[in-house]
Design an enzyme around this catalytic site. Structure first.
Site, mmCIF file in Angstrom:
data_model
loop_
_atom_site.group_PDB
_atom_site.id
_atom_site.type_symbol
_atom_site.label_atom_id
_atom_site.label_comp_id
_atom_site.label_asym_id
_atom_site.label_seq_id
_atom_site.Cartn_x
_atom_site.Cartn_y
_atom_site.Cartn_z
ATOM 1 N N ARG A 16 26.841 43.788 53.409
ATOM 2 C CA ARG A 16 25.665 43.138 54.199
ATOM 3 C C ARG A 16 25.905 42.927 55.474
ATOM 4 O O ARG A 16 25.111 42.713 56.295
ATOM 5 C CB ARG A 16 24.662 42.379 53.132
ATOM 6 C CG ARG A 16 23.490 41.581 53.909
ATOM 7 C CD ARG A 16 22.675 42.800 54.039
ATOM 8 N NE ARG A 16 21.244 42.203 54.918
ATOM 9 C CZ ARG A 16 21.251 41.703 56.039
ATOM 10 N NH1 ARG A 16 22.641 41.842 56.796
ATOM 11 N NH2 ARG A 16 20.075 41.212 56.659
ATOM 12 N N LYS A 17 27.266 42.199 55.664
ATOM 13 C CA LYS A 17 27.500 41.599 56.949
ATOM 14 C C LYS A 17 26.579 40.506 57.561
ATOM 15 O O LYS A 17 25.963 40.759 58.605
ATOM 16 C CB LYS A 17 27.813 42.882 57.921
ATOM 17 C CG LYS A 17 28.813 43.651 57.572
ATOM 18 C CD LYS A 17 29.304 44.449 58.986
ATOM 19 C CE LYS A 17 30.446 45.611 58.314
ATOM 20 N NZ LYS A 17 29.915 46.738 57.579
ATOM 21 N N PHE A 18 26.206 39.546 56.866
ATOM 22 C CA PHE A 18 25.538 38.816 57.254
ATOM 23 C C PHE A 18 25.818 38.131 58.441
ATOM 24 O O PHE A 18 26.972 37.925 58.913
ATOM 25 C CB PHE A 18 25.396 37.595 56.150
ATOM 26 C CG PHE A 18 24.479 37.948 54.767
ATOM 27 C CD1 PHE A 18 23.319 38.313 54.799
ATOM 28 C CD2 PHE A 18 25.277 38.052 53.704
ATOM 29 C CE1 PHE A 18 22.784 38.659 53.341
ATOM 30 C CE2 PHE A 18 24.593 38.561 52.510
ATOM 31 C CZ PHE A 18 23.151 38.900 52.391
#
Ligand code: 5IU
Length: 458
Positions: free
Chosen positions: A300-302
């Protein structure tokens, strides 16, 4: 002053070549190096340009080089060839190191006769590969090539061998060792670091890990539970393969997992690219994960402030925190993002480097990401990156951008092959298109699994 030193001085003064041991440069290939070279800037300095052109001509005269034409290697060798040909009033051609992709495929541009002798002019020799390709192109066109002159060489081991094989004399105006000496004289480099810098061209791949290994940290008493489970799955399945299931329908993903599930330790998802997402998909995926014994990593690569990522992680349509075993995050927003993502069941992976061309994750950023991971080691279990620059058993390195062969895609992805990815210290390779676009993804996954596991355990 010797010619070699004079030219080294030009290169340093114009910053065409920079040396830095304290903060090595990162090449597009991911290789870390104390030397950075861009000789193209030299043409913008008229006096220096003249000095370099004269040095080329001196080499020709001192060695009594016989020639009919001056051949510049496209593109960086062309201006130098032009200055030299102009001064000596000789014909000039230029040669591409690769044929044009379409249409007219002249390798050599300009007029020449078969049997003409050429001196090849180049700006930089790294491995020598592209210069030799150009020289071979000239030879194929019927031109005799005995000599090549370049401004600078990294003096790599391979270079000499290649030129010997092609029976071409390599002349250079300056070289890596002279430059290092000059850099010490000019206080650009400390005497104590000079030898370390000079080791680089002997083994560029491993130079960084040799000199910059941070101290090795002992096996911790307690480890994150997700990490323990991942390591257990890897051992049980003899797999350090993670498949990136970047498909856009639930059926395609579930079909793929049926085929490759046995071969992987980890499945990487991008839940927000799925067009027909329903909570049942998660139930099915989890069932498969259990049956086939793999874990799930939501990529998700927050990248937002703590409060926002907490919502993105726990709520919305996807409720990622309820089903993923691990998720990843950028450290760009600072420690708040890790506070927002703290979770006892879902582990965190931080981005320390990216595989895409021109990304902005500098060595300093990488180091900061590693420091943050160490501060939050109860929750963080690894990094996405290309080089194992932190050896700490609490963290695994996972590398995307892997295929059986090196290459690129049209949107900036840069692929390493399996062996080089693992040689750079990675624990887990992440493979997407290399597997799911294969004719037989199951068989292809098995190839990657076997090769990666064998290389990892060498
Ligand atoms: N991915 C990268 N590079 C990165 C990061 C993530 O490729 O630096 I962070 C993801 C993107 C894609 C997968 O989901 O890994 C690689 O897919 P391919 O093997 O199809 O290029």
């Amino acid at each position: 002053m010797s010619r070699q030193k004079k030219i080294a001085e030009y290169l340093l003064d114009t910053k065409a070549v920079k040396l830095n041991f304290d903060e090595p440069f990162t090449y597009a290939s991911g290789i870390r190096s104390p030397i950075y070279c861009d000789n193209r800037v030299l043409i913008s300095h008229p006096k220096i340009r003249k000095g370099i052109a004269k040095a080329f001509i001196d080499v020709i005269k001192e060695n009594n080089l016989e020639f009919d034409i001056i051949a510049g290697v496209a593109t960086s060798g062309i201006p130098w060839a032009a200055f030299i040909a102009e001064e000596l009033e000789k014909p000039m051609v230029y040669v591409r190191s690769k044929a044009k992709g379409h249409g007219m495929t002249n390798l050599v541009e300009g007029e020449f006769k078969e049997g003409d002798k050429a001196i090849v002019i180049e700006d930089l020799i790294s491995t020598g590969g592209s210069s030799l390709t150009a020289a071979k192109g000239l030879k194929e066109a019927g031109i005799i090539v005995n000599d090549l002159i370049a401004i600078f060489t990294y003096q790599m081991k391979k270079t000499e061998e290649g030129f010997n094989n092609e029976k071409i004399n390599l002349h250079t105006l300056s070289d890596f060792s002279t430059l290092a000496e000059k850099a010490v004289e000019k206080n650009y480099l400390s005497a104590e670091n000079k030898d370390k810098v000079l080791e680089w061209n002997q083994d560029p791949q491993n130079w960084y890990s040799k000199h910059y290994q941070t101290e090795e940290i002992k096996e911790p008493e307690t480890k994150n539970k997700v990490l323990l489970k991942l390591q257990k799955v890897m051992k049980e399945k003899k797999s350090n393969l993670c498949v990136a299931a970047d498909l856009t329908t639930t059926k395609e993903i579930l079909d793929l997992v049926e085929e490759i599930g046995d071969k992987i330790c980890l499945l990487k998802t991008h839940i927000d690219i799925i067009e027909d997402f329903t909570p049942e998909f998660i139930t099915k995926l989890q069932k498969l994960a259990k049956e086939k014994n793999f874990m799930i990593f939501e990529d998700r690569k927050f990248a937002d402030i703590g409060n926002t990522v907490k919502h993105q992680f726990e709520n919305g349509i996807y409720h990622i925190a309820d089903w993923a075993d691990m998720v990843n995050a950028h450290v760009l927003p600072g420690p708040g993002i890790l506070e927002g993502l703290k979770n006892d069941k879902v582990a965190l992976i931080l981005l320390q480097e990216m595989s895409s061309k021109g990304n902005l994750l500098t060595p300093d950023y990488t180091k900061k990401a590693q420091e943050m991971a160490q501060e939050y080691s109860n929750y963080v279990i690894g990094f996405i990156g290309l080089n194992k620059t932190l050896k700490d058993p609490r963290f695994m390195l996972m590398t995307p951008g892997v295929k059986l062969e090196k290459g690129t895609d049209k949107l900036g992805q840069q692929y390493n092959d399996v062996e080089s990815a693992i040689k750079k210290g990675t624990d887990i390779i992440i493979v997407g298109r290399g597997i799911y676009q294969a004719e037989d993804p199951g068989a292809e996954a098995q190839k990657y699994q076997e090769l990666a596991w064998k290389t990892y355990n060498k």
